[in-house]
Design a protein around this motif. Structure first.
Motif, PDB file in Angstrom:
ATOM      1  N   GLY A 141      25.979  30.333  40.287  1.00  0.00           N
ATOM      2  CA  GLY A 141      26.451  29.561  39.249  1.00  0.00           C
ATOM      3  C   GLY A 141      27.620  30.321  38.657  1.00  0.00           C
ATOM      4  N   SER A 142      28.093  31.434  39.265  1.00  0.00           N
ATOM      5  CA  SER A 142      29.069  32.161  38.522  1.00  0.00           C
ATOM      6  C   SER A 142      30.659  32.144  38.769  1.00  0.00           C
ATOM      7  CB  SER A 142      28.469  33.671  38.554  1.00  0.00           C
ATOM      8  OG  SER A 142      27.322  34.139  38.356  1.00  0.00           O
ATOM      9  N   ILE A 143      31.502  32.288  37.876  1.00  0.00           N
ATOM     10  CA  ILE A 143      32.998  32.048  38.071  1.00  0.00           C
ATOM     11  C   ILE A 143      33.535  33.537  37.927  1.00  0.00           C
ATOM     12  CG2 ILE A 143      34.982  30.971  36.939  1.00  0.00           C
ATOM     13  CD1 ILE A 143      33.121  28.955  35.804  1.00  0.00           C
ATOM     14  N   VAL A 144      34.248  33.794  38.741  1.00  0.00           N
ATOM     15  CA  VAL A 144      34.959  35.131  38.792  1.00  0.00           C
ATOM     16  C   VAL A 144      36.205  35.162  38.245  1.00  0.00           C
ATOM     17  CG1 VAL A 144      35.471  37.226  40.154  1.00  0.00           C
ATOM     18  CG2 VAL A 144      33.486  35.929  40.859  1.00  0.00           C
ATOM     19  N   LEU A 145      36.618  35.681  36.987  1.00  0.00           N
ATOM     20  CA  LEU A 145      37.866  35.912  36.441  1.00  0.00           C
ATOM     21  C   LEU A 145      38.302  37.262  36.778  1.00  0.00           C
ATOM     22  CD1 LEU A 145      37.388  34.422  32.858  1.00  0.00           C
ATOM     23  CD2 LEU A 145      37.885  33.153  34.925  1.00  0.00           C
ATOM     24  N   TRP A 146      39.694  37.392  37.203  1.00  0.00           N
ATOM     25  CA  TRP A 146      40.632  38.412  37.467  1.00  0.00           C
ATOM     26  C   TRP A 146      41.576  38.759  36.566  1.00  0.00           C
ATOM     27  CZ3 TRP A 146      38.789  40.661  42.192  1.00  0.00           C
ATOM     28  CH2 TRP A 146      39.667  41.846  42.615  1.00  0.00           C
ATOM     29  N   PRO A 147      41.143  39.377  35.243  1.00  0.00           N
ATOM     30  CA  PRO A 147      42.110  39.513  34.063  1.00  0.00           C
ATOM     31  C   PRO A 147      43.533  40.391  34.524  1.00  0.00           C
ATOM     32  CG  PRO A 147      39.863  39.965  33.434  1.00  0.00           C
ATOM     33  CD  PRO A 147      40.115  39.867  34.655  1.00  0.00           C
ATOM     34  N   THR A 148      44.709  39.744  34.103  1.00  0.00           N
ATOM     35  CA  THR A 148      45.803  40.257  34.185  1.00  0.00           C
ATOM     36  C   THR A 148      46.563  40.639  32.958  1.00  0.00           C
ATOM     37  OG1 THR A 148      47.190  38.230  34.422  1.00  0.00           O
ATOM     38  CG2 THR A 148      46.099  39.261  36.461  1.00  0.00           C
ATOM     39  N   GLU A 149      47.871  41.133  33.008  1.00  0.00           N
ATOM     40  CA  GLU A 149      48.563  41.204  31.808  1.00  0.00           C
ATOM     41  C   GLU A 149      49.025  39.894  31.236  1.00  0.00           C
ATOM     42  OE1 GLU A 149      51.947  43.825  32.276  1.00  0.00           O
ATOM     43  OE2 GLU A 149      50.514  45.650  32.513  1.00  0.00           O
ATOM     44  N   THR A 150      49.260  39.153  32.013  1.00  0.00           N
ATOM     45  CA  THR A 150      49.895  37.612  31.772  1.00  0.00           C
ATOM     46  C   THR A 150      48.529  36.857  31.409  1.00  0.00           C
ATOM     47  OG1 THR A 150      49.908  37.046  34.123  1.00  0.00           O
ATOM     48  CG2 THR A 150      51.865  38.064  33.110  1.00  0.00           C
ATOM     49  N   GLU A 151      47.467  36.972  31.911  1.00  0.00           N
ATOM     50  CA  GLU A 151      46.424  36.150  31.471  1.00  0.00           C
ATOM     51  C   GLU A 151      45.175  37.329  31.233  1.00  0.00           C
ATOM     52  OE1 GLU A 151      44.268  33.518  34.358  1.00  0.00           O
ATOM     53  OE2 GLU A 151      45.184  32.106  33.421  1.00  0.00           O
ATOM     54  N   LEU A 188      40.574  46.848  44.450  1.00  0.00           N
ATOM     55  CA  LEU A 188      39.492  46.795  43.542  1.00  0.00           C
ATOM     56  C   LEU A 188      40.403  46.447  42.080  1.00  0.00           C
ATOM     57  CD1 LEU A 188      36.917  49.571  44.200  1.00  0.00           C
ATOM     58  CD2 LEU A 188      36.645  47.059  44.231  1.00  0.00           C
ATOM     59  N   PRO A 189      39.793  45.400  41.335  1.00  0.00           N
ATOM     60  CA  PRO A 189      40.468  45.441  40.054  1.00  0.00           C
ATOM     61  C   PRO A 189      39.980  46.356  38.910  1.00  0.00           C
ATOM     62  CG  PRO A 189      38.572  43.893  40.225  1.00  0.00           C
ATOM     63  CD  PRO A 189      38.571  44.848  41.458  1.00  0.00           C
ATOM     64  N   THR A 190      40.849  46.441  38.060  1.00  0.00           N
ATOM     65  CA  THR A 190      40.365  47.293  37.060  1.00  0.00           C
ATOM     66  C   THR A 190      39.237  46.651  36.084  1.00  0.00           C
ATOM     67  OG1 THR A 190      42.238  46.507  35.503  1.00  0.00           O
ATOM     68  CG2 THR A 190      42.569  48.741  36.566  1.00  0.00           C
ATOM     69  N   ASN A 191      39.300  45.362  35.903  1.00  0.00           N
ATOM     70  CA  ASN A 191      38.382  44.705  35.374  1.00  0.00           C
ATOM     71  C   ASN A 191      37.980  43.188  35.921  1.00  0.00           C
ATOM     72  OD1 ASN A 191      38.342  42.808  32.161  1.00  0.00           O
ATOM     73  ND2 ASN A 191      36.494  44.151  33.035  1.00  0.00           N
ATOM     74  N   ALA A 192      36.989  42.857  36.550  1.00  0.00           N
ATOM     75  CA  ALA A 192      36.578  41.574  37.012  1.00  0.00           C
ATOM     76  C   ALA A 192      35.396  41.082  35.985  1.00  0.00           C
ATOM     77  CB  ALA A 192      36.364  41.641  38.244  1.00  0.00           C
ATOM     78  N   ILE A 193      35.463  39.720  35.729  1.00  0.00           N
ATOM     79  CA  ILE A 193      34.562  39.132  34.822  1.00  0.00           C
ATOM     80  C   ILE A 193      33.624  38.103  35.378  1.00  0.00           C
ATOM     81  CG2 ILE A 193      34.278  37.816  32.625  1.00  0.00           C
ATOM     82  CD1 ILE A 193      36.719  38.934  31.496  1.00  0.00           C
ATOM     83  N   LEU A 194      32.446  38.253  35.390  1.00  0.00           N
ATOM     84  CA  LEU A 194      31.500  36.909  36.114  1.00  0.00           C
ATOM     85  C   LEU A 194      31.185  36.158  35.016  1.00  0.00           C
ATOM     86  CD1 LEU A 194      32.020  38.820  38.401  1.00  0.00           C
ATOM     87  CD2 LEU A 194      29.807  38.220  38.954  1.00  0.00           C
TER      88      LEU A 194
END
Length: 225
Positions: A141-151, A188-194
Motif C-alpha cells: 500500500g505504498s506510493i512512490v514519489l520522485w521529487p524534482t526541482e519543480t515538485e 536511479l533518483p537522488t531521492n525517492a519517497i515511499l
C-alpha cells in the motif's frame, strides 16, 4: 520474482550468511530452520487495486477513486470540508491544468519560491499541498514519489494535508517488480519517497500520534481504478 532475479537474490543472501557464519566459531548451524524465499501471492490487477486501497485505509489514509476530469471538483470539495482555502502545487506539475479549474474559494499557488526565504510561508501559512506520484505498490500500500526541482520533497512533507494523485495503471505488485519493470538501474533518483499513510509516531509513552514528522492527513486521488 523472475527465476533469474531469484537465483541472484538467493546467491547474494547465501554469500552474506556464509560470511557471518565464519565469524561465529563453534556454532551448530544445522540446527537452524531452513530459510525459504518469500513468495508473493499472485493477484489480478483488480485484486492488486483492492489490496493497495486496503493497506492505505488501514494506515488511516483516505482513498478516493475518480477520473482525471473530476480532479478540480474533488480537490475543491475535500479542501472545503476542511475549511482550507490555500493549496500549494509544483511548478509544471502534470496536474497544473486541473489546479487552474479549482473552485474560486480555493487559492492554488505554485511552489516557485525560494524555500530559505519563505519558511514562514511554507511551514505556517500552507495548510495543504498536492503532488503527483511515479508509481504505487500493492503489496504494501505504498506510493512512490520522485521529487524534482519543480515538485520538491518539502511539498509532500511540510503541509499538514498531503493530497497525492496516483494512477492505478502505474500500480505494481511489489517493490521488486516496480524497480525491474521501470528499470531503475538505468535512472536511479537522488531521492525517492515511499508513503504508506500519514506521518505517525508512538515514541512518547507508546501513544500513537499523527502528524508529528510530516502530514497529518493523506488523501489519495486514485485515477483509472
Amino acid at each position: 520474482m523472475s527465476t533469474d532475479y531469484q537465483i541472484k537474490s538467493n546467491a547474494a543472501r547465501s554469500s552474506i550468511i556464509n560470511k557471518l557464519k565464519k565469524e561465529v566459531a563453534g556454532a551448530d548451524y544445522d540446527k537452524l530452520p531452513e530459510e525459504l524465499s518469500y513468495q508473493y501471492q499472485q493477484l489480478s490487477k483488480t485484486q492488486q487495486v483492492e489490496q493497495f486501497i486496503g493497506h492505505l485505509e488501514a494506515n488511516h489514509a483516505q482513498v478516493i477513486k475518480l477520473e482525471k476530469q473530476q480532479i478540480p471538483q474533488v480537490v475543491s470539495e475535500q479542501l472545503k470540508q476542511r475549511g482550507i482555502r490555500t493549496l500549494l502545487y509544483g511548478m509544471q506539475a502534470p496536474h497544473s491544468a486541473q489546479m487552474a479549474e479549482l473552485d474560486s474559494y480555493i487559492h492554488a499557488e505554485v511552489f516557485d519560491f525560494n524555500l530559505a526565504e519563505n519558511k514562514e510561508k511554507l511551514f505556517n501559512q500552507t495548510p495543504a499541498g498536492i503532488t503527483s506520484s511515479r508509481a504505487a505498490i500493492a503489496a504494501t500500500g505504498s506510493i512512490v514519489l520522485w521529487p524534482t526541482e519543480t515538485e520538491p520533497r518539502s511539498l509532500s512533507l511540510v503541509p499538514p494535508v498531503h493530497m497525492v494523485i496516483v494512477d492505478a495503471e502505474q500500480l505494481y505488485a511489489n517493490f521488486s517488480s516496480l524497480i525491474r519493470e521501470q528499470q531503475w538501474q538505468d535512472n536511479l533518483p537522488t531521492n525517492a519517497i515511499l508513503i504508506s499513510g500519514p506521518s505517525k509516531t508512538a515514541d512518547i509513552q507508546q501513544t500513537l500520534a499523527y502528524g508529528a514528522h510530516g502530514p497529518k492527513e493523506l488523501l489519495v486521488l486514485l485515477l483509472n481504478a
